[in-house]
Motif scaffolding. Structure first.
Motif, short mmCIF file in Angstrom:
data_model
loop_
_atom_site.label_atom_id
_atom_site.label_comp_id
_atom_site.label_asym_id
_atom_site.label_seq_id
_atom_site.Cartn_x
_atom_site.Cartn_y
_atom_site.Cartn_z
N LEU A 120 36.18 -43.96 -29.77
CA LEU A 120 35.92 -44.66 -31.04
C LEU A 120 34.84 -43.95 -31.84
CD1 LEU A 120 36.69 -46.97 -32.91
CD2 LEU A 120 35.07 -48.44 -31.68
N ARG A 121 33.82 -43.43 -31.14
CA ARG A 121 32.80 -42.65 -31.86
C ARG A 121 33.43 -41.41 -32.47
NH1 ARG A 121 29.45 -44.24 -27.47
NH2 ARG A 121 29.72 -42.26 -26.38
N GLU A 122 34.33 -40.77 -31.70
CA GLU A 122 34.98 -39.56 -32.22
C GLU A 122 35.90 -39.87 -33.41
OE1 GLU A 122 35.09 -36.93 -28.07
OE2 GLU A 122 36.85 -38.14 -28.63
N GLN A 123 36.60 -40.99 -33.31
CA GLN A 123 37.48 -41.37 -34.42
C GLN A 123 36.66 -41.64 -35.69
OE1 GLN A 123 41.26 -42.12 -34.22
NE2 GLN A 123 41.29 -44.28 -34.79
N LEU A 127 33.69 -54.65 -29.97
CA LEU A 127 34.61 -54.80 -28.84
C LEU A 127 36.06 -54.91 -29.33
CD1 LEU A 127 35.22 -55.23 -25.86
CD2 LEU A 127 34.49 -57.63 -26.10
N ALA A 128 36.27 -55.72 -30.35
CA ALA A 128 37.63 -55.86 -30.91
C ALA A 128 38.14 -54.54 -31.47
CB ALA A 128 37.63 -56.94 -31.99
N MET A 129 37.24 -53.74 -32.04
CA MET A 129 37.62 -52.43 -32.55
C MET A 129 38.00 -51.49 -31.40
SD MET A 129 37.44 -52.34 -35.89
CE MET A 129 37.20 -50.62 -36.36
N ARG A 130 37.24 -51.56 -30.30
CA ARG A 130 37.57 -50.74 -29.13
C ARG A 130 38.94 -51.13 -28.57
NH1 ARG A 130 31.45 -51.13 -26.64
NH2 ARG A 130 30.63 -49.25 -27.65
N ILE A 131 39.24 -52.41 -28.61
CA ILE A 131 40.56 -52.85 -28.14
C ILE A 131 41.65 -52.35 -29.09
CG2 ILE A 131 42.01 -54.89 -27.73
CD1 ILE A 131 39.42 -56.33 -26.75
N ALA A 132 41.37 -52.36 -30.39
CA ALA A 132 42.36 -51.84 -31.35
C ALA A 132 42.63 -50.36 -31.09
CB ALA A 132 41.86 -52.05 -32.77
N LEU A 133 41.57 -49.62 -30.76
CA LEU A 133 41.77 -48.20 -30.47
C LEU A 133 42.59 -48.03 -29.19
CD1 LEU A 133 41.09 -45.30 -31.36
CD2 LEU A 133 39.16 -45.38 -29.78
N LEU A 134 42.24 -48.82 -28.20
CA LEU A 134 42.96 -48.79 -26.92
C LEU A 134 44.45 -49.08 -27.13
CD1 LEU A 134 42.24 -48.75 -23.75
CD2 LEU A 134 42.45 -51.25 -23.92
N VAL A 139 50.48 -45.51 -38.43
CA VAL A 139 49.59 -44.90 -37.44
C VAL A 139 48.25 -45.62 -37.57
CG1 VAL A 139 48.55 -42.75 -36.64
CG2 VAL A 139 50.80 -42.71 -37.77
N TRP A 140 47.90 -46.38 -36.55
CA TRP A 140 46.73 -47.26 -36.61
C TRP A 140 45.47 -46.47 -36.32
CZ3 TRP A 140 47.88 -52.36 -37.90
CH2 TRP A 140 49.24 -52.71 -37.84
N ARG A 141 44.50 -46.54 -37.21
CA ARG A 141 43.27 -45.75 -37.07
C ARG A 141 42.02 -46.63 -37.24
NH1 ARG A 141 45.44 -41.26 -34.88
NH2 ARG A 141 46.25 -39.73 -36.36
N PRO A 142 41.71 -47.43 -36.23
CA PRO A 142 40.45 -48.18 -36.31
C PRO A 142 39.27 -47.21 -36.31
CG PRO A 142 41.42 -48.34 -34.10
CD PRO A 142 42.45 -47.67 -34.97
N PHE A 143 38.28 -47.49 -37.14
CA PHE A 143 37.06 -46.68 -37.15
C PHE A 143 35.92 -47.59 -37.58
CE2 PHE A 143 35.80 -45.85 -41.63
CZ PHE A 143 36.85 -46.50 -42.27
N LEU A 144 34.70 -47.15 -37.29
CA LEU A 144 33.53 -47.99 -37.60
C LEU A 144 32.97 -47.64 -38.96
CD1 LEU A 144 31.79 -47.88 -34.09
CD2 LEU A 144 33.33 -49.65 -35.00
N GLN A 164 36.07 -51.11 -22.68
CA GLN A 164 34.65 -50.81 -22.53
C GLN A 164 34.38 -49.63 -21.60
OE1 GLN A 164 32.16 -54.73 -23.25
NE2 GLN A 164 33.79 -55.21 -21.79
N SER A 165 35.42 -48.91 -21.27
CA SER A 165 35.21 -47.69 -20.47
C SER A 165 34.47 -46.66 -21.32
CB SER A 165 36.55 -47.12 -20.02
OG SER A 165 37.25 -46.58 -21.13
N ASP A 166 33.73 -45.78 -20.64
CA ASP A 166 33.00 -44.75 -21.38
C ASP A 166 33.95 -43.89 -22.21
OD1 ASP A 166 30.63 -45.65 -20.42
OD2 ASP A 166 30.43 -44.13 -18.85
#
Lengths: 209, 209
Positions: A164-167, A99-106, A42-47, A156-158
């Motif tokens: 990603l912020r929520e994750q 951006l790459a992290m947002r794509i990973a989440l997507l 289960v992939w979980r990208p986070f900042l 890059q959609s809102d």
């Protein structure tokens, strides 16, 4: 999103950030190790940046503590040699890769997620490329045969930015303080050194059921 | 003292503090692992407190960072289970053990050094005893058949006190930032997770010669 999967037997949550050097070691190993044990990732990208700031660190501890920072790259060299992985110390560390992290989440539930993550990690930790730039990200998408513009737009959609912020907030609320971090059946395992232990723990859970 | 032994092939320097939980894991394992590989242990007790203060930490990072601290004791439970070691979370952490550390330095080249170190570690991490107290230390010396008063006197001599301060200064100058830390042929390995790698590295050095 597969939010309920923590409770599924034989699943490992993999929390990572593309800037994290020890996440690189796990990223390049996790799929083969998990597949060999019939464990779902289960992939979980986070900042990691906001997590460090929440803990009171303005940067990676590997930057703030120069003794530890010096050691970490020696350790990385040895670990990469052990695992048969290439390594170039990134000229910028830690590298932001929003951006790459947002794509990973997507793509977290898409068939290309593993390839995407490995590609970005290798660009950072082998190619020393600026994985924070839209050019490098676009090139990586293209090299995987993904539709560059539509992926960029969706990432890059809102709604996706918010996710990603929520994750990342979830990471903090789960007590995550570094990366990589793994969860198996509610048990937390921190660091690449615990990847095998975390996967072994899947068997413990199944045995209990 | 065996100051030159870092350069000796098949020797591992083991830098530890009795208050350090991950040093406990290494302490209980190092002798058997080293013996099986024909590696000599060079015992290097040092005080972790001054090292942390030098790095700007007023206490153990496991105390200062509550998220990491909470995790560490879960990790310790699992690691102890994996290694077949008993564990009681000490009611005081980290426990100062200045006198016991001075005795470890005094005995670093004595045949009883391993037994002494394991005894003190078990009193702290299994018995939850105050290893900082002269009573517990005296009891431990007595249980090993050592001459209590003469060891205490020698350990508390000005010369031996100074040597422990000097050894701690050496730890700092070598770039040590935590415990356990191992050195093999000038290479530094940090953490119980690297004990096997450090021992494996002895073979690399021998192969080069």
């Amino acid at each position: 999103m597969n939010e309920g999967s923590t409770s599924t037997a034989r699943a490992i949550e993999f929390w990572f950030d593309f800037g994290s050097n020890y996440s690189y070691l796990s990223m390049m190993r996790v799929e083969a190790l998990a597949a060999a044990r019939n464990v779902t990732i289960v992939w979980r990208p986070f900042l990691l940046g906001p997590v460090f700031r929440q803990l009171g660190f303005e940067n990676s501890p590997f930057v703030l503590q120069k003794e530890k920072g010096a050691y970490v790259w020696k350790d990385m060299e040895r670990q990469c040699r052990k695992y048969g992985l290439a390594l170039t110390r990134p000229s910028t560390f830690p590298r932001a890769a929003l951006l790459a992290m947002r794509i990973a989440l997507l793509g977290a539930n898409e068939p290309w997620i593993g390839a995407w993550c490995r590609q970005i990690m290798q660009l950072n930790f082998v190619g020393d490329r600026d994985i924070g730039s839209i050019d490098v990200v676009s090139e990586a998408l293209d090299s995987l045969g993904l539709p560059v513009q539509s992926v960029l737009d969706a990432a890059q959609s809102d709604a996706n930015k918010l996710r990603l912020r929520e994750q990342t907030e979830r990471a903090i609320s789960k007590g995550i303080f570094g990366a990589p971090t793994f969860f198996v059946g509610g048990e937390m395992f921190w660091g690449n050194d615990r990847l095998e232990d975390a996967l072994d723990y899947c068997d413990t859970i199944v045995a209990r059921q």
